[in-house]
Write a protein that holds these residues in place. Structure first.
Motif, PDB file in Angstrom:
ATOM      1  N   VAL A  42       0.806  -1.282  -0.070  1.00 35.90           N
ATOM      2  CA  VAL A  42      -0.094  -0.108   0.034  1.00 35.90           C
ATOM      3  C   VAL A  42       0.909   1.181  -0.139  1.00 35.90           C
ATOM      4  CG1 VAL A  42      -1.876   1.071   1.280  1.00 35.90           C
ATOM      5  CG2 VAL A  42      -1.735  -1.228   1.273  1.00 35.90           C
ATOM      6  N   GLU A  43       1.097   1.948  -1.164  1.00 35.05           N
ATOM      7  CA  GLU A  43       1.862   3.208  -1.329  1.00 35.05           C
ATOM      8  C   GLU A  43       0.961   4.251  -0.589  1.00 35.05           C
ATOM      9  OE1 GLU A  43       2.449   5.714  -5.168  1.00 35.05           O
ATOM     10  OE2 GLU A  43       3.948   4.258  -5.027  1.00 35.05           O
ATOM     11  N   SER A  44      -0.246   4.109  -0.937  1.00 31.61           N
ATOM     12  CA  SER A  44      -1.218   5.412  -0.184  1.00 31.61           C
ATOM     13  C   SER A  44      -2.509   4.906  -0.188  1.00 31.61           C
ATOM     14  CB  SER A  44      -0.990   6.756  -1.169  1.00 31.61           C
ATOM     15  OG  SER A  44      -1.300   6.511  -2.272  1.00 31.61           O
TER      16      SER A  44
ATOM     17  N   PRO B 116      -1.022   2.990   4.363  1.00 28.48           N
ATOM     18  CA  PRO B 116       0.384   3.213   3.815  1.00 28.48           C
ATOM     19  C   PRO B 116       1.314   2.603   4.640  1.00 28.48           C
ATOM     20  CG  PRO B 116      -0.808   5.415   3.989  1.00 28.48           C
ATOM     21  CD  PRO B 116      -1.677   4.233   4.702  1.00 28.48           C
ATOM     22  N   GLY B 117       2.156   1.864   3.706  1.00 24.90           N
ATOM     23  CA  GLY B 117       3.393   1.041   4.269  1.00 24.90           C
ATOM     24  C   GLY B 117       2.916  -0.138   4.439  1.00 24.90           C
ATOM     25  N   ASP B 118       1.712  -0.815   4.589  1.00 25.51           N
ATOM     26  CA  ASP B 118       1.306  -2.228   4.863  1.00 25.51           C
ATOM     27  C   ASP B 118       1.706  -2.939   3.634  1.00 25.51           C
ATOM     28  OD1 ASP B 118       0.623  -1.703   7.402  1.00 25.51           O
ATOM     29  OD2 ASP B 118      -1.700  -1.200   6.992  1.00 25.51           O
ATOM     30  N   SER B 119       1.810  -4.411   3.942  1.00 23.41           N
ATOM     31  CA  SER B 119       2.162  -5.267   2.533  1.00 23.41           C
ATOM     32  C   SER B 119       1.539  -6.634   3.149  1.00 23.41           C
ATOM     33  CB  SER B 119       3.352  -5.272   2.128  1.00 23.41           C
ATOM     34  OG  SER B 119       4.382  -5.720   3.207  1.00 23.41           O
ATOM     35  N   PHE B 120       1.246  -7.348   2.206  1.00 21.61           N
ATOM     36  CA  PHE B 120       0.891  -8.847   2.577  1.00 21.61           C
ATOM     37  C   PHE B 120       0.798  -9.725   1.300  1.00 21.61           C
ATOM     38  CE2 PHE B 120      -2.722  -6.045   1.263  1.00 21.61           C
ATOM     39  CZ  PHE B 120      -3.470  -6.936   0.459  1.00 21.61           C
TER      40      PHE B 120
ATOM     41  N   GLY C 161      -6.373   5.977  -3.211  1.00 18.32           N
ATOM     42  CA  GLY C 161      -4.792   5.630  -2.729  1.00 18.32           C
ATOM     43  C   GLY C 161      -4.265   4.740  -4.104  1.00 18.32           C
ATOM     44  N   VAL C 162      -3.303   4.391  -3.943  1.00 16.18           N
ATOM     45  CA  VAL C 162      -2.409   3.353  -4.825  1.00 16.18           C
ATOM     46  C   VAL C 162      -1.790   2.281  -4.035  1.00 16.18           C
ATOM     47  CG1 VAL C 162      -0.103   3.360  -6.205  1.00 16.18           C
ATOM     48  CG2 VAL C 162      -1.651   5.376  -5.971  1.00 16.18           C
ATOM     49  N   LEU C 163      -1.931   0.982  -4.842  1.00 18.34           N
ATOM     50  CA  LEU C 163      -1.428  -0.124  -4.441  1.00 18.34           C
ATOM     51  C   LEU C 163      -0.211  -0.652  -5.446  1.00 18.34           C
ATOM     52  CD1 LEU C 163      -4.750  -2.268  -3.724  1.00 18.34           C
ATOM     53  CD2 LEU C 163      -3.297  -1.072  -1.952  1.00 18.34           C
ATOM     54  N   ILE C 164       0.614  -1.198  -5.075  1.00 21.00           N
ATOM     55  CA  ILE C 164       1.612  -1.772  -5.974  1.00 21.00           C
ATOM     56  C   ILE C 164       1.736  -3.189  -5.714  1.00 21.00           C
ATOM     57  CG2 ILE C 164       4.205  -1.802  -6.538  1.00 21.00           C
ATOM     58  CD1 ILE C 164       2.888   0.857  -6.885  1.00 21.00           C
ATOM     59  N   ASP C 165       1.367  -3.817  -6.775  1.00 21.33           N
ATOM     60  CA  ASP C 165       1.304  -5.402  -6.766  1.00 21.33           C
ATOM     61  C   ASP C 165       2.340  -6.105  -7.565  1.00 21.33           C
ATOM     62  OD1 ASP C 165      -1.184  -5.129  -5.466  1.00 21.33           O
ATOM     63  OD2 ASP C 165      -2.522  -5.953  -7.037  1.00 21.33           O
ATOM     64  N   THR C 166       2.737  -7.206  -6.942  1.00 18.29           N
ATOM     65  CA  THR C 166       3.896  -8.008  -7.792  1.00 18.29           C
ATOM     66  C   THR C 166       3.285  -9.086  -8.004  1.00 18.29           C
ATOM     67  OG1 THR C 166       5.601  -6.754  -6.584  1.00 18.29           O
ATOM     68  CG2 THR C 166       6.142  -8.868  -7.549  1.00 18.29           C
ATOM     69  N   PHE C 167       3.384  -9.977  -9.183  1.00 23.32           N
ATOM     70  CA  PHE C 167       2.728 -11.201  -9.251  1.00 23.32           C
ATOM     71  C   PHE C 167       3.879 -11.906  -9.905  1.00 23.32           C
ATOM     72  CE2 PHE C 167      -0.475  -7.796 -10.514  1.00 23.32           C
ATOM     73  CZ  PHE C 167      -1.445  -8.462  -9.767  1.00 23.32           C
ATOM     74  N   THR C 168       3.934 -13.227  -9.793  1.00 19.21           N
ATOM     75  CA  THR C 168       4.494 -14.271 -10.221  1.00 19.21           C
ATOM     76  C   THR C 168       3.883 -15.702 -10.486  1.00 19.21           C
ATOM     77  OG1 THR C 168       6.869 -15.536  -9.793  1.00 19.21           O
ATOM     78  CG2 THR C 168       5.690 -15.045  -7.696  1.00 19.21           C
ATOM     79  N   PRO C 169       4.012 -15.943 -11.595  1.00 23.37           N
ATOM     80  CA  PRO C 169       4.734 -15.356 -12.909  1.00 23.37           C
ATOM     81  C   PRO C 169       3.865 -14.235 -13.268  1.00 23.37           C
ATOM     82  CG  PRO C 169       3.640 -17.475 -13.636  1.00 23.37           C
ATOM     83  CD  PRO C 169       3.351 -17.367 -12.058  1.00 23.37           C
ATOM     84  N   ARG C 170       4.332 -13.679 -14.538  1.00 25.77           N
ATOM     85  CA  ARG C 170       3.651 -12.617 -15.109  1.00 25.77           C
ATOM     86  C   ARG C 170       2.141 -12.754 -15.174  1.00 25.77           C
ATOM     87  NH1 ARG C 170       6.381 -11.412 -20.445  1.00 25.77           N
ATOM     88  NH2 ARG C 170       5.659 -13.425 -21.080  1.00 25.77           N
ATOM     89  N   ARG C 171       1.515 -11.796 -15.103  1.00 29.64           N
ATOM     90  CA  ARG C 171      -0.091 -11.684 -15.525  1.00 29.64           C
ATOM     91  C   ARG C 171      -0.041 -11.426 -17.135  1.00 29.64           C
ATOM     92  NH1 ARG C 171      -4.350 -10.948 -11.614  1.00 29.64           N
ATOM     93  NH2 ARG C 171      -5.490 -10.997 -13.719  1.00 29.64           N
TER      94      ARG C 171
END
Length: 107
Positions: free
Chosen positions: A55-57, A73-77, A93-103
């Motif tokens: 969570v960026e904001s 802000p600052g939380d992650s899971f 707000g803004v969420l930064i998501d990382t996916f593995t493998p690519r979507r």
């Protein structure tokens, strides 16, 4: 910086008051920025990818399986593979998501 590693992706309307923009990707990993307006929703869904969310904001109510929790802000899971999940913006707000493998469905 100009290299073959740097790509630029335009933001796209993901629906329900959400904008999605790929920040970086390769076959094994993808980083995506989601911008939520007030009350915007990420509808419940699942996918075969492991997802990490930062969570960026803003403030969000998240649903993973039967669990509901609030993050800011600052939380992650981490969202496990195939877990049904979604969210609602309590504050824009803004969420930064990382996916593995690519979507690949985002390309």
């Amino acid at each position: 910086m100009t290299t073959s590693y740097v790509k630029t992706f335009p933001p796209v309307d993901a629906g329900n008051g959400v904008t999605r923009q790929i920040l970086s990707e390769n076959a094994d990993l993808m980083v995506v920025k989601f911008t939520f307006g007030d009350g915007a929703q990420g509808l419940r869904h699942n996918h075969p990818h492991v997802q990490s969310t930062y969570v960026e904001s803003g403030r969000f109510e998240f649903f993973i399986g039967e669990e509901t929790f609030t993050v800011g802000p600052g939380d992650s899971f981490v969202v496990p593979t195939l877990a049904f999940h979604g969210c609602r913006a309590i504050e824009p707000g803004v969420l930064i998501d990382t996916f593995t493998p690519r979507r690949d469905d985002f390309l």
